[in-house]
Design a protein around this motif. Structure first.
Motif, PDB file in Angstrom:
ATOM      1  N   LYS A 192       0.894  -1.202  -0.274  1.00 51.11           N
ATOM      2  CA  LYS A 192      -0.099   0.007   0.067  1.00 51.11           C
ATOM      3  C   LYS A 192       0.906   1.105  -0.187  1.00 51.11           C
ATOM      4  O   LYS A 192       0.697   2.237  -0.832  1.00 51.11           O
ATOM      5  CB  LYS A 192      -0.965  -0.059   1.283  1.00 51.11           C
ATOM      6  CG  LYS A 192      -2.203   0.833   1.165  1.00 51.11           C
ATOM      7  CD  LYS A 192      -2.947   0.593   2.304  1.00 51.11           C
ATOM      8  CE  LYS A 192      -3.974   1.435   2.322  1.00 51.11           C
ATOM      9  NZ  LYS A 192      -5.277   1.261   2.261  1.00 51.11           N
ATOM     10  N   SER A 249       1.404   4.144  -2.979  1.00 45.57           N
ATOM     11  CA  SER A 249       1.051   5.677  -2.692  1.00 45.57           C
ATOM     12  C   SER A 249       2.350   6.258  -3.268  1.00 45.57           C
ATOM     13  O   SER A 249       2.334   7.518  -3.484  1.00 45.57           O
ATOM     14  CB  SER A 249       0.435   5.836  -1.461  1.00 45.57           C
ATOM     15  OG  SER A 249       1.377   5.615  -0.471  1.00 45.57           O
ATOM     16  N   ASN A 258      -8.964  -2.686  -0.899  1.00 42.61           N
ATOM     17  CA  ASN A 258      -8.951  -1.499  -0.283  1.00 42.61           C
ATOM     18  C   ASN A 258      -7.709  -0.750  -0.483  1.00 42.61           C
ATOM     19  O   ASN A 258      -7.387   0.064   0.454  1.00 42.61           O
ATOM     20  CB  ASN A 258      -9.019  -1.764   1.377  1.00 42.61           C
ATOM     21  CG  ASN A 258      -9.713  -0.625   1.872  1.00 42.61           C
ATOM     22  OD1 ASN A 258     -10.332   0.103   1.178  1.00 42.61           O
ATOM     23  ND2 ASN A 258     -10.025  -0.800   3.110  1.00 42.61           N
ATOM     24  N   LEU A 259      -7.506  -0.505  -1.749  1.00 45.14           N
ATOM     25  CA  LEU A 259      -6.430   0.406  -2.363  1.00 45.14           C
ATOM     26  C   LEU A 259      -6.961   1.519  -2.985  1.00 45.14           C
ATOM     27  O   LEU A 259      -8.014   1.368  -3.621  1.00 45.14           O
ATOM     28  CB  LEU A 259      -5.535  -0.489  -3.096  1.00 45.14           C
ATOM     29  CG  LEU A 259      -4.413  -1.541  -2.518  1.00 45.14           C
ATOM     30  CD1 LEU A 259      -3.676  -2.187  -3.753  1.00 45.14           C
ATOM     31  CD2 LEU A 259      -3.644  -0.921  -1.470  1.00 45.14           C
ATOM     32  N   ASP A 260      -6.398   2.597  -2.760  1.00 44.81           N
ATOM     33  CA  ASP A 260      -6.885   3.896  -3.422  1.00 44.81           C
ATOM     34  C   ASP A 260      -6.093   4.139  -4.708  1.00 44.81           C
ATOM     35  O   ASP A 260      -5.057   4.290  -4.689  1.00 44.81           O
ATOM     36  CB  ASP A 260      -6.627   4.976  -2.461  1.00 44.81           C
ATOM     37  CG  ASP A 260      -7.320   6.192  -2.639  1.00 44.81           C
ATOM     38  OD1 ASP A 260      -8.529   5.982  -3.447  1.00 44.81           O
ATOM     39  OD2 ASP A 260      -7.180   7.281  -2.006  1.00 44.81           O
ATOM     40  N   TYR A 294      -6.382   5.028  -9.008  1.00 41.98           N
ATOM     41  CA  TYR A 294      -7.284   5.693  -9.966  1.00 41.98           C
ATOM     42  C   TYR A 294      -6.423   5.953 -11.499  1.00 41.98           C
ATOM     43  O   TYR A 294      -5.293   5.716 -11.442  1.00 41.98           O
ATOM     44  CB  TYR A 294      -7.611   7.083  -9.639  1.00 41.98           C
ATOM     45  CG  TYR A 294      -6.375   7.720  -8.997  1.00 41.98           C
ATOM     46  CD1 TYR A 294      -5.404   8.420  -9.683  1.00 41.98           C
ATOM     47  CD2 TYR A 294      -6.265   7.810  -7.520  1.00 41.98           C
ATOM     48  CE1 TYR A 294      -4.332   9.081  -9.157  1.00 41.98           C
ATOM     49  CE2 TYR A 294      -5.284   8.596  -6.893  1.00 41.98           C
ATOM     50  CZ  TYR A 294      -4.219   9.023  -7.644  1.00 41.98           C
ATOM     51  OH  TYR A 294      -3.359   9.544  -7.145  1.00 41.98           O
ATOM     52  N   ASN A 310     -11.648  -4.345  -7.268  1.00 39.55           N
ATOM     53  CA  ASN A 310     -11.570  -3.543  -8.294  1.00 39.55           C
ATOM     54  C   ASN A 310     -10.216  -3.931  -9.097  1.00 39.55           C
ATOM     55  O   ASN A 310      -9.324  -3.170  -9.534  1.00 39.55           O
ATOM     56  CB  ASN A 310     -10.991  -2.006  -7.891  1.00 39.55           C
ATOM     57  CG  ASN A 310     -12.326  -1.448  -7.062  1.00 39.55           C
ATOM     58  OD1 ASN A 310     -13.414  -1.521  -7.487  1.00 39.55           O
ATOM     59  ND2 ASN A 310     -12.061  -0.681  -5.985  1.00 39.55           N
TER      60      ASN A 310
END
Ligand code: PGA
Length: 248
Positions: free
Chosen positions: A20, A24, A49-51, A53, A84
Motif C-alpha cells: 500500500k 502511494s 482496499n487500495l486507493d 485511479y 477493483n
C-alpha cells in the motif's frame, strides 16, 4: 495506435502494508501527465482496499476458473472484482513450471477472466532448452492457439512475451529476437482473429526489464510495454521505467 502498458508483477513480495505504501509512493512520484496504463500486481492479500485511479490500475497474479466452492487456496473472479481488479496474469512461466499449469487449464482461466469483464494478460514464451532446440516459435504458437481457444475477440486481451530464460536472470532477448517473436505473435493473432484486432492487441515484453534497458526495449517495433518482475519492486527503477515508456 496501441496504448503502452507498464505492468509490475510483484510475485510473492511485499506485505499488504508495504504494498500500500509502495503504491502511494509511486502515485506521488509520478505526477506528470501520463499517456500509458500502469498496472500493479500485488499478491492477493495486498489487493483489498487500495486507493487507485487511472492511469494506475490493479491486477492479480492468478485466479481460478470456478465461481466458488470447495477449491482450497484458490481465488475467484468475483473476489477480484470486489477488489477493483482490472487485469489478471494468466499462464506466467512460474505458474506453468512450478505449479505445473498446462495450456488447457490456462485456457479455462482465460475464458473465465474474459467472461468476468476483467482483462487477461496471457503469458507465452520458450524455455532455454526449447530455444536451443529451435522450438521457440512452435511453443509460442501452441501456447497462443490453446490459450485463446474459444475466445471470440481479442479486444480485451493482452499478450506478454516472456522468454523463460530471461526471467529474473539479468539476460534479455536481443532486439532482433524480440522484434521477430512479437511480429510472429501478431501474425498468429491475425490468423486466429482478424487483422484489425491483432494490430490493436498490446503485446508486452517481459524478462529482466530494468531502468537501464527500458529505452532500448521499448524502441523495438511491436513492443507495446513491459511486464516487469524484479525492477517493479523498486520505486526508483519502476518510476524510471514508467517515464521512459511514457516519453516514447
Ligand atoms: P523479471 O520478471 O523482470 O524479474 O525478469 C519478469 C516476469 O516474471 O514477469
Amino acid at each position: 495506435m496501441v496504448k503502452s502498458i507498464v505492468a509490475g508483477n510483484w510475485k510473492m513480495n511485499k506485505t499488504p502494508k508495504n504494498g500500500k505504501l509502495f503504491i502511494s509512493d509511486v502515485l506521488a512520484d509520478i505526477n506528470e501527465i501520463i499517456n500509458i496504463d500502469i498496472i500493479f500486481f500485488p499478491p492477493f492479500t495486498g489487493l483489498y482496499n487500495l486507493d487507485i485511479y487511472p492511469p494506475f490500475y490493479l491486477g492479480a497474479q492468478n485466479c481460478y476458473f470456478k465461481d466458488n466452492g470447495a477449491y482450497t487456496g484458490e481465488i475467484s473472479l468475483s473476489m477480484l472484482l470486489e477488489c477493483n481488479v482490472n487485469y489478471v496474469i494468466i499462464g506466467h512461466s512460474e505458474r506453468r513450471q512450478i505449479f505445473n499449469e498446462k495450456n488447457d487449464l490456462i485456457n479455462k482461466k482465460v475464458l473465465k477472466v474474459i467472461e468476468s469483464g476483467i482483462k487477461p494478460i496471457l503469458c507465452v514464451g520458450e524455455t532455454i532448452d526449447e530455444m536451443n532446440a529451435g522450438k521457440a516459435y512452435d511453443i509460442i504458437k501452441e501456447q497462443l492457439i490453446s490459450g485463446l481457444n474459444g475466445t471470440k475477440s481479442l479486444s480485451n486481451i493482452i499478450i506478454a512475451y516472456e522468454p523463460v530464460w530471461a526471467i529474473g536472470t539479468g539476460l534479455t532477448a536481443s532486439s532482433e529476437q524480440i522484434n521477430d517473436i512479437h511480429k510472429f505473435i501478431r501474425k498468429i493473432l491475425s490468423q486466429l482473429f482478424d487483422e484489425k484486432e491483432s494490430k490493436n492487441t498490446p503485446i508486452l515484453y517481459g524478462g529482466s526489464v530494468n531502468s537501464s534497458n527500458a529505452n532500448e526495449l521499448i524502441s523495438i517495433d511491436g513492443v507495446n510495454g513491459f511486464l516487469i518482475g524484479g525492477a517493479s519492486l523498486d520505486i526508483v527503477k519502476f518510476s524510471e521505467i514508467i517515464r521512459v515508456v511514457n516519453s516514447q
